[in-house]
Scaffold this motif. Structure first.
Motif, short mmCIF file in Angstrom:
data_model
loop_
_atom_site.label_atom_id
_atom_site.label_comp_id
_atom_site.label_asym_id
_atom_site.label_seq_id
_atom_site.Cartn_x
_atom_site.Cartn_y
_atom_site.Cartn_z
N THR A 1 0.83 -1.20 0.00
CA THR A 1 0.00 0.00 0.00
C THR A 1 0.87 1.26 0.00
OG1 THR A 1 -1.75 -1.15 1.21
CG2 THR A 1 -1.84 1.24 1.21
N VAL A 2 0.41 2.25 -0.75
CA VAL A 2 1.03 3.57 -0.73
C VAL A 2 -0.03 4.56 -0.25
CG1 VAL A 2 0.50 4.03 -3.16
CG2 VAL A 2 2.36 5.25 -2.05
N TYR A 3 0.41 5.57 0.48
CA TYR A 3 -0.50 6.52 1.10
C TYR A 3 -0.21 7.95 0.64
CZ TYR A 3 -0.98 2.58 4.32
OH TYR A 3 -1.19 1.33 4.86
N LEU A 4 -1.21 8.78 0.75
CA LEU A 4 -1.02 10.22 0.56
C LEU A 4 -1.76 10.93 1.69
CD1 LEU A 4 0.25 12.38 -1.31
CD2 LEU A 4 -2.01 12.60 -2.36
N GLN A 5 -1.00 11.44 2.64
CA GLN A 5 -1.58 12.22 3.72
C GLN A 5 -1.69 13.67 3.25
OE1 GLN A 5 -2.71 11.31 6.89
NE2 GLN A 5 -3.42 13.43 6.99
N MET A 6 -2.90 14.19 3.29
CA MET A 6 -3.15 15.55 2.79
C MET A 6 -3.65 16.42 3.93
SD MET A 6 -4.94 14.66 -0.87
CE MET A 6 -6.43 14.07 -0.11
N ASN A 7 -2.89 17.43 4.26
CA ASN A 7 -3.25 18.36 5.33
C ASN A 7 -3.45 19.75 4.76
OD1 ASN A 7 -2.87 16.25 7.21
ND2 ASN A 7 -0.71 16.78 7.46
N GLU A 8 -4.07 20.61 5.54
CA GLU A 8 -4.29 22.00 5.12
C GLU A 8 -4.91 22.08 3.73
OE1 GLU A 8 -0.08 23.06 7.27
OE2 GLU A 8 -0.83 24.48 5.77
N LEU A 9 -5.92 21.29 3.52
CA LEU A 9 -6.53 21.21 2.19
C LEU A 9 -7.18 22.52 1.78
CD1 LEU A 9 -7.88 17.60 2.44
CD2 LEU A 9 -6.41 18.45 0.61
N LYS A 10 -7.10 22.80 0.48
CA LYS A 10 -7.63 24.02 -0.11
C LYS A 10 -8.64 23.65 -1.20
CE LYS A 10 -3.03 26.12 0.32
NZ LYS A 10 -1.93 26.78 -0.42
N PRO A 11 -9.54 24.56 -1.53
CA PRO A 11 -10.51 24.25 -2.60
C PRO A 11 -9.82 23.86 -3.91
CG PRO A 11 -11.24 26.15 -1.38
CD PRO A 11 -9.88 25.81 -0.84
N GLU A 12 -8.66 24.43 -4.19
CA GLU A 12 -7.95 24.09 -5.42
C GLU A 12 -7.35 22.69 -5.42
OE1 GLU A 12 -7.53 26.81 -3.49
OE2 GLU A 12 -5.42 27.44 -3.46
N ASP A 13 -7.42 21.99 -4.29
CA ASP A 13 -6.99 20.59 -4.24
C ASP A 13 -8.11 19.65 -4.70
OD1 ASP A 13 -5.35 21.38 -1.15
OD2 ASP A 13 -4.40 21.09 -3.11
N THR A 14 -9.30 20.19 -4.93
CA THR A 14 -10.41 19.36 -5.39
C THR A 14 -10.08 18.74 -6.74
OG1 THR A 14 -12.07 20.67 -4.21
CG2 THR A 14 -12.82 19.43 -6.13
N ALA A 15 -10.17 17.41 -6.80
CA ALA A 15 -9.81 16.68 -8.02
C ALA A 15 -10.07 15.19 -7.81
CB ALA A 15 -8.34 16.90 -8.37
N LEU A 16 -9.97 14.47 -8.90
CA LEU A 16 -9.93 13.01 -8.85
C LEU A 16 -8.46 12.61 -8.69
CD1 LEU A 16 -11.76 10.51 -9.07
CD2 LEU A 16 -11.31 10.53 -11.53
N TYR A 17 -8.16 11.87 -7.64
CA TYR A 17 -6.78 11.50 -7.33
C TYR A 17 -6.51 10.06 -7.75
CZ TYR A 17 -5.89 15.77 -4.74
OH TYR A 17 -5.69 17.09 -4.39
N TYR A 18 -5.40 9.89 -8.46
CA TYR A 18 -5.01 8.58 -8.97
C TYR A 18 -3.66 8.17 -8.39
CZ TYR A 18 -8.27 9.65 -12.80
OH TYR A 18 -9.37 9.99 -13.55
N CYS A 19 -3.51 6.90 -8.10
CA CYS A 19 -2.17 6.39 -7.86
C CYS A 19 -1.73 5.63 -9.10
CB CYS A 19 -2.10 5.52 -6.62
SG CYS A 19 -2.88 3.91 -6.76
N ALA A 20 -0.42 5.55 -9.26
CA ALA A 20 0.14 4.93 -10.46
C ALA A 20 1.51 4.37 -10.15
CB ALA A 20 0.22 5.96 -11.59
N ALA A 21 1.92 3.39 -10.94
CA ALA A 21 3.23 2.77 -10.79
C ALA A 21 4.18 3.36 -11.81
CB ALA A 21 3.13 1.26 -10.95
N GLY A 22 5.27 3.93 -11.33
CA GLY A 22 6.23 4.55 -12.23
C GLY A 22 7.06 5.57 -11.50
N TRP A 23 7.84 6.34 -12.27
CA TRP A 23 8.77 7.29 -11.66
C TRP A 23 8.82 8.55 -12.50
CZ3 TRP A 23 11.10 7.90 -7.18
CH2 TRP A 23 12.20 8.76 -7.08
#
Length: 120
Positions: free
Chosen positions: A78-100
């Motif tokens: 599992t990979v995580y994304l902790q998101m703090n201090e969220l702003k309206p401009e962070d609104t989106a569909l979030y994807y995880c992906a394998a790569g670099w």
């Protein structure tokens, strides 16, 4: 073949926090670099954060640096994304992906996405 399933999205107020998770099916997960991208309506998919196979190296888009933290647990695939201090401009569909890297074309496998909505 790598299957990725994101979870943890939702509706949150400005200044709030969310933690996204991405569960991977691959037995080779511990050898994969991973990343998070996001796409808002009418906009291109953009890089958010990346992490190397061990978790020892991370990098972020300037727009989220200092607010978001990417991490991984190879024992849980599992990979995580902790998101703090969220702003309206962070609104989106979030994807995880394998790569670099910061370019979406460099990633081979993608999840279906989880919606994050930040209300003002």
């Amino acid at each position: 073949q790598v299957q990725l399933v994101e979870s943890g999205g939702g509706l949150v107020q400005t200044g709030g926090s969310l933690r996204l998770s991405c569960a991977a099916s691959a037995s080779t997960f511990s050898s994969l670099a991973m990343g998070w991208f996001r796409q808002a309506p009418g906009k291109e998919r953009e890089f958010v954060a990346g992490i190397n196979w061990s978790g020892g190296r991370t990098y972020y888009a300037d727009s989220v640096k200092g607010r978001f933290t990417i991490s991984r647990d190879n024992a849980k695939n599992t990979v995580y994304l902790q998101m703090n201090e969220l702003k309206p401009e962070d609104t989106a569909l979030y994807y995880c992906a394998a790569g670099w890297g910061i370019v979406a074309a460099a990633y081979n496998y993608w999840g279906q996405g989880t919606q994050v909505t930040v209300s003002s």
